[in-house]
Design a protein around this motif. Sequence first.
Motif, mmCIF file in Angstrom:
data_model
loop_
_atom_site.group_PDB
_atom_site.id
_atom_site.type_symbol
_atom_site.label_atom_id
_atom_site.label_comp_id
_atom_site.label_asym_id
_atom_site.label_seq_id
_atom_site.Cartn_x
_atom_site.Cartn_y
_atom_site.Cartn_z
ATOM 1 N N LEU A 182 48.715 135.348 170.059
ATOM 2 C CA LEU A 182 48.553 136.608 170.790
ATOM 3 C C LEU A 182 49.036 136.473 172.235
ATOM 4 C CD1 LEU A 182 44.873 137.739 170.033
ATOM 5 C CD2 LEU A 182 46.947 138.991 169.376
ATOM 6 N N ARG A 183 49.481 137.588 172.784
ATOM 7 C CA ARG A 183 49.712 137.656 174.228
ATOM 8 C C ARG A 183 48.788 138.750 174.747
ATOM 9 N NH1 ARG A 183 54.190 135.160 176.331
ATOM 10 N NH2 ARG A 183 54.165 136.541 178.129
ATOM 11 N N LEU A 184 47.737 138.363 175.441
ATOM 12 C CA LEU A 184 46.824 139.352 176.015
ATOM 13 C C LEU A 184 47.070 139.361 177.516
ATOM 14 C CD1 LEU A 184 43.558 138.465 174.046
ATOM 15 C CD2 LEU A 184 45.091 140.396 173.628
ATOM 16 N N GLU A 185 47.034 140.534 178.110
ATOM 17 C CA GLU A 185 47.311 140.691 179.550
ATOM 18 C C GLU A 185 48.662 140.093 179.926
ATOM 19 O OE1 GLU A 185 43.736 139.120 181.516
ATOM 20 O OE2 GLU A 185 43.128 141.219 181.599
ATOM 21 N N GLY A 186 49.619 140.177 178.978
ATOM 22 C CA GLY A 186 50.987 139.754 179.265
ATOM 23 C C GLY A 186 51.178 138.248 179.338
ATOM 24 N N GLU A 187 50.156 137.472 178.931
ATOM 25 C CA GLU A 187 50.294 136.010 179.019
ATOM 26 C C GLU A 187 49.967 135.376 177.681
ATOM 27 O OE1 GLU A 187 47.896 134.427 182.131
ATOM 28 O OE2 GLU A 187 48.713 135.799 183.628
ATOM 29 N N GLU A 188 50.428 134.138 177.501
ATOM 30 C CA GLU A 188 50.104 133.410 176.272
ATOM 31 C C GLU A 188 48.590 133.178 176.227
ATOM 32 O OE1 GLU A 188 53.813 130.576 175.125
ATOM 33 O OE2 GLU A 188 52.567 129.925 176.802
ATOM 34 N N THR A 189 47.976 133.638 175.174
ATOM 35 C CA THR A 189 46.510 133.583 175.113
ATOM 36 C C THR A 189 45.981 132.158 174.962
ATOM 37 O OG1 THR A 189 46.448 135.809 174.273
ATOM 38 C CG2 THR A 189 44.523 134.465 173.808
ATOM 39 N N TRP A 190 46.710 131.309 174.210
ATOM 40 C CA TRP A 190 46.157 129.976 173.916
ATOM 41 C C TRP A 190 45.786 129.227 175.185
ATOM 42 C CZ3 TRP A 190 47.988 125.309 175.598
ATOM 43 C CH2 TRP A 190 49.297 125.263 176.106
ATOM 44 N N ARG A 191 46.656 129.357 176.228
ATOM 45 C CA ARG A 191 46.397 128.583 177.446
ATOM 46 C C ARG A 191 45.168 129.134 178.169
ATOM 47 N NH1 ARG A 191 51.107 128.411 179.383
ATOM 48 N NH2 ARG A 191 51.702 126.268 178.946
ATOM 49 N N ASN A 192 45.088 130.464 178.277
ATOM 50 C CA ASN A 192 43.927 131.056 178.951
ATOM 51 C C ASN A 192 42.637 130.783 178.168
ATOM 52 O OD1 ASN A 192 45.388 132.078 181.099
ATOM 53 N ND2 ASN A 192 45.917 133.961 180.004
ATOM 54 N N HIS A 193 42.769 130.783 176.853
ATOM 55 C CA HIS A 193 41.612 130.462 176.004
ATOM 56 C C HIS A 193 41.119 129.043 176.342
ATOM 57 C CE1 HIS A 193 39.124 129.790 172.532
ATOM 58 N NE2 HIS A 193 40.026 129.200 171.789
ATOM 59 N N ALA A 194 42.043 128.105 176.426
ATOM 60 C CA ALA A 194 41.654 126.713 176.735
ATOM 61 C C ALA A 194 41.080 126.601 178.150
ATOM 62 C CB ALA A 194 42.868 125.786 176.574
ATOM 63 N N LEU A 195 41.761 127.198 179.129
ATOM 64 C CA LEU A 195 41.339 127.042 180.525
ATOM 65 C C LEU A 195 39.998 127.724 180.796
ATOM 66 C CD1 LEU A 195 44.763 127.612 182.389
ATOM 67 C CD2 LEU A 195 43.633 125.428 181.880
ATOM 68 N N GLU A 196 39.856 128.943 180.294
ATOM 69 C CA GLU A 196 38.628 129.693 180.558
ATOM 70 C C GLU A 196 37.440 129.137 179.773
ATOM 71 O OE1 GLU A 196 38.216 132.770 182.815
ATOM 72 O OE2 GLU A 196 39.475 131.119 183.474
ATOM 73 N N THR A 197 37.716 128.615 178.591
ATOM 74 C CA THR A 197 36.636 127.990 177.812
ATOM 75 C C THR A 197 36.159 126.741 178.554
ATOM 76 O OG1 THR A 197 37.561 128.850 175.765
ATOM 77 C CG2 THR A 197 36.038 127.009 175.548
ATOM 78 N N ALA A 198 37.110 125.980 179.090
ATOM 79 C CA ALA A 198 36.734 124.784 179.870
ATOM 80 C C ALA A 198 35.921 125.198 181.099
ATOM 81 C CB ALA A 198 37.982 124.018 180.285
ATOM 82 N N ARG A 199 36.305 126.299 181.722
ATOM 83 C CA ARG A 199 35.557 126.770 182.917
ATOM 84 C C ARG A 199 34.080 127.029 182.564
ATOM 85 N NH1 ARG A 199 33.822 131.649 184.262
ATOM 86 N NH2 ARG A 199 35.118 132.746 182.741
ATOM 87 N N VAL A 200 33.860 127.766 181.460
ATOM 88 C CA VAL A 200 32.478 128.071 181.053
ATOM 89 C C VAL A 200 31.722 126.786 180.714
ATOM 90 C CG1 VAL A 200 31.075 129.175 179.255
ATOM 91 C CG2 VAL A 200 32.995 130.412 180.274
ATOM 92 N N LEU A 201 32.375 125.903 179.976
ATOM 93 C CA LEU A 201 31.713 124.642 179.594
ATOM 94 C C LEU A 201 31.376 123.819 180.833
ATOM 95 C CD1 LEU A 201 33.920 123.802 176.470
ATOM 96 C CD2 LEU A 201 31.500 124.461 176.435
ATOM 97 N N ASN A 202 32.287 123.805 181.804
ATOM 98 C CA ASN A 202 32.022 123.044 183.030
ATOM 99 C C ASN A 202 30.841 123.637 183.798
ATOM 100 O OD1 ASN A 202 34.084 121.272 182.492
ATOM 101 N ND2 ASN A 202 35.593 122.321 183.779
#
Length: 354
Positions: A182-202
């Motif tokens: 998917l591209r959500l908000e015009g960006e590749e979702t996989w990377r944002n999924h990884a980065l934002e998930t890491a943010r919440v976990l941190n």
Amino acid sequence: MTVIGQPYEVGPIRPPSEAGSLLVRATRNCPWNKCEFCPTYKGTRFERRPIEEILKDIDEAAEFHGDIYRTAFIQDANSLVMKTGDLVRVLSRLKEKFPSVQRVTSYARARTVARKSVAELRELHEAGLSRLHIGLESGYDPLLEYMKKGVTSDLVVSGGEKVVDSGISLSFYVVLGLGGRLRLEGEETWRNHALETARVLNEVNPHYIRVRTLTIRQGMPLQEKLENGEFEESSDAEKVREERQLIEELEVTSYFASDHSTNVLMDVRGQLPEDKASMLSVMDQYLALSEDEQVNFRLGTLFRYFGYEPNYGSFRDFLVPARKEAVAAVIEDLEEEQPGRSRQLVAELNRMLV
Ligand code: SF4
């Protein structure tokens, strides 16, 4: 352990880590039931069971099994939706009838947990609730919205922090590959999924991080989006790239568990931060493989799950030349039969995983 003829009710699922636990069904099905990637309770209606009925089940389970269990799991999808006092009664009865039970766990939704006070969660902990399994799935809000998870990352952080503060052990579940291509908000979702998930976990630093991988099956609303081309699944290599990005970003002291057969690399597990380097190294070795070798590895691990030979129980097995050659010979036969058959078989077996 579900025993034929048992005189009490059990629900359909429990986490893999609760395979040997006594199952206590406190509610039926899921009060939310809208997540696009979840088929478990679709077509069912959520029900609260009368408290006396649950207590009677515990009594009958004790009579049927005796005090043989060390762990118990409270079903179904969100037991914390019960009034705190009622759940305390369930936990107390469990303690009374199964004195050898050392650990009691349950699934919960982050939204429900966030509505409880830390004092209420502490009360549950004192009554015997040791661990909560919560589906974080992703920390990326646009993806949570796309998947109709019904929570925001802020809410998950708030609920997660309360659980940790209360002394209850917290297990957060993450779905690898959830954004597919998917591209959500015009960006590749996989990377944002990884980065934002890491943010919440941190932010939360849960005791456990458990990963599962998106596998689209009949009964999931997402299946329709796959069929009409709106959603495209990521490849195994893309999923591992995403997992690598996630782990690289983690600054937690959690145990990272990969205890689900849908995961490409079940060897990627360990205590963080100590085992981070070795976890990244396994992923790097996998990502350096050719596409054909990646198919060989996946087919061999799927064979293991379904009880076929030859197979791999770990990435280490795959690195043994004789084992790799044995799977390669099977692939050669399949391809001779029908070109492309090995990849097709990987896709078919993947969809049969539960
Ligand atoms: S993922 Fe959890 S909250 Fe969502 S529908 Fe399934 S059981 Fe309910």
